[in-house]
Design a protein around this motif. Structure first.
Motif, short mmCIF file in Angstrom:
data_model
loop_
_atom_site.label_atom_id
_atom_site.label_comp_id
_atom_site.label_asym_id
_atom_site.label_seq_id
_atom_site.Cartn_x
_atom_site.Cartn_y
_atom_site.Cartn_z
N SER A 116 14.32 39.10 -12.46
CA SER A 116 14.31 40.06 -13.57
C SER A 116 15.38 39.71 -14.62
O SER A 116 15.13 39.76 -15.83
CB SER A 116 14.54 41.48 -13.06
OG SER A 116 15.77 41.58 -12.35
N LEU A 117 16.58 39.35 -14.15
CA LEU A 117 17.66 38.97 -15.07
C LEU A 117 17.32 37.64 -15.75
O LEU A 117 17.57 37.47 -16.95
CB LEU A 117 18.98 38.86 -14.32
CG LEU A 117 20.20 38.42 -15.13
CD1 LEU A 117 20.47 39.35 -16.31
CD2 LEU A 117 21.44 38.33 -14.24
N ASN A 149 23.19 44.76 -13.16
CA ASN A 149 22.62 44.14 -14.35
C ASN A 149 22.69 45.13 -15.51
O ASN A 149 21.95 46.11 -15.56
CB ASN A 149 21.16 43.74 -14.09
CG ASN A 149 20.51 43.10 -15.31
OD1 ASN A 149 21.17 42.87 -16.33
ND2 ASN A 149 19.22 42.83 -15.21
N GLU A 156 14.40 36.52 -16.54
CA GLU A 156 13.40 36.78 -17.58
C GLU A 156 14.02 37.45 -18.79
O GLU A 156 13.63 37.18 -19.94
CB GLU A 156 12.27 37.63 -17.01
CG GLU A 156 11.35 36.88 -16.05
CD GLU A 156 10.69 35.67 -16.71
OE1 GLU A 156 10.18 35.83 -17.84
OE2 GLU A 156 10.71 34.58 -16.11
N GLN A 157 14.98 38.34 -18.56
CA GLN A 157 15.66 39.00 -19.69
C GLN A 157 16.41 37.98 -20.55
O GLN A 157 16.30 38.00 -21.78
CB GLN A 157 16.63 40.06 -19.17
CG GLN A 157 15.96 41.33 -18.67
CD GLN A 157 16.98 42.31 -18.11
OE1 GLN A 157 17.76 41.98 -17.22
NE2 GLN A 157 16.97 43.52 -18.64
N TYR A 176 24.08 45.64 -19.98
CA TYR A 176 24.19 44.97 -21.28
C TYR A 176 25.40 44.04 -21.32
O TYR A 176 25.33 42.91 -21.83
CB TYR A 176 24.29 46.02 -22.38
CG TYR A 176 24.57 45.45 -23.75
CD1 TYR A 176 23.54 44.93 -24.53
CD2 TYR A 176 25.87 45.42 -24.25
CE1 TYR A 176 23.80 44.40 -25.79
CE2 TYR A 176 26.14 44.88 -25.50
CZ TYR A 176 25.11 44.37 -26.27
OH TYR A 176 25.36 43.83 -27.50
N ARG A 222 24.87 40.74 -19.44
CA ARG A 222 24.00 39.82 -20.18
C ARG A 222 24.74 39.20 -21.37
O ARG A 222 24.56 38.02 -21.69
CB ARG A 222 22.74 40.54 -20.63
CG ARG A 222 21.87 41.00 -19.45
CD ARG A 222 20.51 41.49 -19.89
NE ARG A 222 20.57 42.73 -20.67
CZ ARG A 222 20.60 43.94 -20.15
NH1 ARG A 222 20.58 44.10 -18.83
NH2 ARG A 222 20.64 45.01 -20.92
N LEU A 267 13.95 35.73 -22.47
CA LEU A 267 13.35 36.39 -23.63
C LEU A 267 14.33 36.44 -24.80
O LEU A 267 13.94 36.25 -25.96
CB LEU A 267 12.92 37.81 -23.25
CG LEU A 267 12.29 38.65 -24.36
CD1 LEU A 267 11.02 37.96 -24.89
CD2 LEU A 267 11.97 40.05 -23.87
N ILE A 268 15.61 36.68 -24.51
CA ILE A 268 16.61 36.72 -25.58
C ILE A 268 16.74 35.36 -26.25
O ILE A 268 16.79 35.25 -27.49
CB ILE A 268 17.98 37.17 -25.02
CG1 ILE A 268 17.91 38.63 -24.56
CG2 ILE A 268 19.08 37.00 -26.07
CD1 ILE A 268 19.13 39.10 -23.79
#
Length: 333
Positions: A316-317, A294, A319-320, A296, A299, A323-324
């Motif tokens: 975790s990914l 995981n 949620e990332q 930058y 993503r 959020l973006i």
């Protein structure tokens, strides 16, 4: 650091001098002749030490038949084989054509400086062997990419990796002040038309990646080179998109739900070679499974598909990415 093409210019000139039948050369006479030709052709000159290095290269690396003859206090150099030349190469007309095709591919990819160097090499090969007409029509064409800055350092970095030279790089991250960094260069890596140097940070003894477009200068040093025992270039990027390897980040089992509209595109052009798919299901969607770090770049790739991809695992990914999207949505409210 001398550029590779400049080095071979000197080698060619020395070869031209030695091919003058019946003539023997003192180091001073050879230096004078080499500098005159360099000045005429490339507006450049070199030192006696540089010419001596080129002679050593011809003798030790190319097994050129260079002999020495001492007359009084002077030593003279000459070819023992009058028919020898470094330009005598066992290439056929068909191989010349294949080389030209390769140059056309490189031009399409966008490496203009490398392509120009190869065009020069092929022209010399043609002069040695035969003349071949240059193709006057385009057969293959790639998407045109913009070129990032920093490619002017490519020759010096390539030589540093190949010749195992410790480099002093002045580096300026975006939005920060420049600083000097000593590195032991191991690999040049391209990602999306940007180039990165993968190297050992001399101060911290850790692996680092430096983007060429943030380099301000590259200089060779006389420091002792440390061999690469930090990573295996053949496998290091197997579970990575891009070049960023976050500390303490392990390979994740990533599960994505891809909507019907994007399913055939991702099936025919996988996100990564670790990709496995399940489906299609009743709604036309598919599940995509990946084994990746995981980072930058991952993503960024997922976000490029917009709402057509949903991250199911890991949490975790998910949620990332969530959020973006939420942060971006606020901009348009």
């Amino acid at each position: 650091m001398p550029k590779v093409k400049d080095f071979y210019h000197r080698i060619e000139i020395i070869d031209e001098c030695f091919r003058q039948k019946g003539k023997k050369w003192s180091i001073d006479a050879l230096l004078k002749a080499v500098n005159q030709k360099l000045l005429d052709r490339y507006d450049d000159t070199v030192s006696k030490r540089t010419v001596q290095y080129a002679l050593d290269y011809l003798i030790n690396e190319k097994a050129a038949p260079i002999k020495k003859a001492k007359q009084g206090a002077k030593v003279y150099y000459f070819y023992d084989d009058a028919n020898y030349s470094i330009k005598t190469l066992p290439l056929t007309d068909e191989e010349i054509v294949l080389l030209k095709d390769a140059v056309e591919l490189i031009k399409q990819i966008g490496s203009a400086s490398i392509a120009q160097d190869l065009v020069s090499v092929i022209a010399k090969l043609e002069n040695t062997i035969a003349k071949n007409p240059i193709a006057d029509r385009t057969i293959i064409q790639f998407e045109r990419q913009t070129t990032a800055t920093g490619l002017e350092f490519m020759d010096d970095l390539f030589t540093g990796v190949k010749e195992k030279i410790v480099l002093k790089i002045t580096y300026q991250p975006f939005g920060k002040e420049p600083y000097d960094q000593l590195v032991h260069p191991y690999l040049l890596k391209e990602y999306r038309n940007r180039w990165f140097l993968i190297a050992r940070d001399d101060k911290h003894n850790t692996l680092c990646n430096l983007a060429l477009d943030r380099m301000k200068s590259v200089k060779p040093t006389k420091g002792a080179f440390t061999e690469n025992d930090l990573f295996d270039p053949a496998t290091y990027f197997n579970n990575l998109i891009g070049v960023t390897f976050p500390l303490d980040e392990a390979v994740s089992n990533i599960v994505l739900k891809v909507k019907k509209a994007q399913a055939p595109y991702i099936t025919s052009k996988p996100i990564h070679f670790t990709q496995e798919t399940e489906g299609p299901f009743s709604d036309g969607s598919i599940l995509v499974k990946l084994k990746l770090i995981n980072n930058y770049e991952l993503r960024s790739v997922l976000l490029s598909y917009g709402a057509d991809i949903e991250v199911l695992e890991p949490e975790s990914l998910r949620e990332q990415i969530k959020l973006i999207f939420q942060t971006g949505n606020l901009i348009y409210e």
